[in-house]
Motif scaffolding. Sequence first.
Motif, short mmCIF file in Angstrom:
data_model
loop_
_atom_site.label_atom_id
_atom_site.label_comp_id
_atom_site.label_asym_id
_atom_site.label_seq_id
_atom_site.Cartn_x
_atom_site.Cartn_y
_atom_site.Cartn_z
N UNK A 67 0.86 -1.19 0.00
CA UNK A 67 0.00 0.00 0.00
C UNK A 67 0.90 1.23 0.00
N UNK A 68 0.33 2.35 -0.45
CA UNK A 68 1.04 3.62 -0.41
C UNK A 68 0.33 4.51 0.59
N UNK A 69 0.98 4.78 1.69
CA UNK A 69 0.45 5.66 2.73
C UNK A 69 1.41 6.84 2.85
N UNK A 70 1.23 7.81 1.97
CA UNK A 70 2.14 8.95 1.82
C UNK A 70 2.45 9.58 3.18
N UNK A 71 3.74 9.83 3.42
CA UNK A 71 4.20 10.38 4.70
C UNK A 71 3.41 11.62 5.10
N UNK A 72 3.20 12.52 4.16
CA UNK A 72 2.53 13.77 4.49
C UNK A 72 1.06 13.63 4.83
N UNK A 73 0.46 12.49 4.48
CA UNK A 73 -0.96 12.29 4.73
C UNK A 73 -1.24 11.25 5.80
N UNK A 74 -0.21 10.83 6.51
CA UNK A 74 -0.42 9.88 7.61
C UNK A 74 -0.91 10.61 8.85
N UNK A 106 16.67 16.48 7.56
CA UNK A 106 16.12 15.38 8.36
C UNK A 106 14.86 14.82 7.71
N UNK A 107 14.03 15.70 7.17
CA UNK A 107 12.79 15.27 6.53
C UNK A 107 13.07 14.39 5.32
N UNK A 108 14.00 14.81 4.49
CA UNK A 108 14.33 14.05 3.28
C UNK A 108 14.96 12.71 3.64
N UNK A 109 15.82 12.69 4.67
CA UNK A 109 16.43 11.43 5.11
C UNK A 109 15.36 10.46 5.60
N UNK A 110 14.36 10.97 6.30
CA UNK A 110 13.27 10.13 6.80
C UNK A 110 12.45 9.58 5.64
N UNK A 112 13.48 9.04 2.66
CA UNK A 112 14.28 8.02 1.97
C UNK A 112 14.25 6.71 2.72
N UNK A 113 14.36 6.76 4.05
CA UNK A 113 14.38 5.54 4.87
C UNK A 113 13.04 4.82 4.85
N UNK A 114 11.95 5.56 4.67
CA UNK A 114 10.61 4.96 4.71
C UNK A 114 9.96 4.88 3.34
N UNK A 115 10.72 5.15 2.28
CA UNK A 115 10.21 5.11 0.91
C UNK A 115 8.98 6.01 0.75
N UNK A 116 8.98 7.12 1.49
CA UNK A 116 7.94 8.13 1.37
C UNK A 116 6.55 7.61 1.73
N UNK A 117 6.50 6.48 2.44
CA UNK A 117 5.21 5.94 2.87
C UNK A 117 4.79 4.65 2.19
N UNK A 118 5.61 4.13 1.28
CA UNK A 118 5.33 2.83 0.67
C UNK A 118 5.54 1.73 1.71
N UNK A 199 11.27 21.71 3.20
CA UNK A 199 10.67 21.23 4.44
C UNK A 199 9.38 20.47 4.17
N UNK A 200 8.72 20.81 3.09
CA UNK A 200 7.46 20.17 2.74
C UNK A 200 7.73 19.08 1.70
N UNK A 201 7.38 19.32 0.46
CA UNK A 201 7.54 18.29 -0.57
C UNK A 201 8.46 18.72 -1.69
N UNK A 202 9.33 19.71 -1.42
CA UNK A 202 10.18 20.19 -2.49
C UNK A 202 9.34 20.71 -3.64
N UNK A 203 9.85 20.53 -4.86
CA UNK A 203 9.09 20.87 -6.06
C UNK A 203 8.69 19.55 -6.72
N UNK A 204 7.41 19.23 -6.66
CA UNK A 204 6.92 17.98 -7.23
C UNK A 204 6.64 18.19 -8.72
#
Length: 361
Positions: A67-74, A106-110, A112-118, A199-204
Motif C-alpha cells: 500500500x502507499x500511505x504517503x508520509x505527508x498524509x499519515x 532530516x525530513x528528506x532522510x526520513x 528516503x528511509x521509509x520510501x515516502x510511505x510505501x 521542508x514540505x515536498x520540495x518541487x513535485x
Amino acid sequence: MQVKLRVEPSFKRSITYNFTSDVGLEDLYGEHAKKYEFADITWYPSQHTAVYRYDSRVPLNTSGNAVFDFIGFQATSTLVAEAVRATETSSEKSKNMRGKCLTAEATIAFKKATANGLKNNGIIFTGYPVIGHQNKMQTSGSCLTSSSILSSCAWDPRIKGLFFYESTAIFPASIFRDFILDVKKLRDQNPEFFCGVDNYNGILIRYIKASDAYLGQSQDSIVIDFNYYRANDALTPRLNQDILEELEQMAFFKYGAKPHWAKNRIIAFMGVDKKYPNYNKFIGAKKQLDPQNVFSSNWSDEILFGNESEKSDGCALEGLCICSEHRHCSPQNKYYCSQGLVYKDARVCRFSNNSSLPYSI
C-alpha cells in the motif's frame, strides 16, 4: 452533455524511488516520463537532490500486496504537528535559514528511509521494488480515517498544526527545461533560500497528456507543485518571501504557465483568460449551464476572469497583488518592493536593512 467512462481490468504497480543528484534534471525529465507510465520527480533544490519515481504497471499475478500511505498524509500526533509548526514559526521569526535547512535534511532522510510511505506488506517498508494493487498504490491519506483529535492530519484546523500555501503551475513540456535552469540559477544564489520549500515536498514534477477540453492542456505538459510556510497573520511576511514570489512570478509570467484552479494565490490567475484558446467556449458553456450564476461567487469570478485585486497595504504578502510600492509589502518589518534576482521583471517583497530604498520601482 454526455460523459463517457471506461473501466480498466485490475492491475498491479511496481514502484521504486531513486534518491540521486539533480545534475542533468533539465535533460532527464522528458525521458523519465516516456519510460514510466506513472512517473513523477520530486526535486529538493536546497539539497541538490532529485527523487525519480520508477512506477509502471505489472501483471496481476506478480507477487506483492503493498500500500502507499504517503508520509505527508499519515495520521500525526497532535503534539508532534504543533511542535513542528512552532519550530517553523520560530525559525521564521528569527530568520534562521540554517534551522530550516536542518529540518529539510532530516525530513528528506526520513522519506528516503521509509520510501515516502510505501509499505511492502501494508505495515512497513522492507525494500524495493514495492508492488501492490493499483487501488492501494494510487490512494493515500490514512489521516482522514483517524477518529481521535490526538492523532490527525497535520493541517487539521482544530489544532495548531501546519498552515501553508500551495502553488501549482502547468508548463508546456517543450519549455520546461528553461524553467528548471532558471530555478537552478536562483537556487545557486544561495541554496538555503529553498529550505523552506524542501521542508514540505520540495518541487513535485508531474505529467499531463494533451487534451481537447476547453480548459485542458492543448499539448503535453509538466505540472509543478510546491508548498511553503504561511503565517497566521496575513500581514506577517515570511522568511525568503522574495524567493518564493520570484519563483511564482517566473512560472506564471515569464513562462506563461497555467494555474491549477484550486491550488494557487490570486496573482497566479492574472491574465488567465489569454492562456486558453478555448476559454470563450468555456465561458459560453458556463453561461448556458448556469445562467443564474448559482455556482459562481465574487471569488470564483475573480480567478476565472484573472483580475488583479485592488492594491492595498501588504497585499503582496498574501499574493493578492504584485508589489509596485513598498507599502504593498511590509516596510515596517523591513520588507521592501524589489527586483527579482534572476527574473528581473519580477517585483518581490525582500527583507533589507537599507531603509533608503526608493519608495516605488
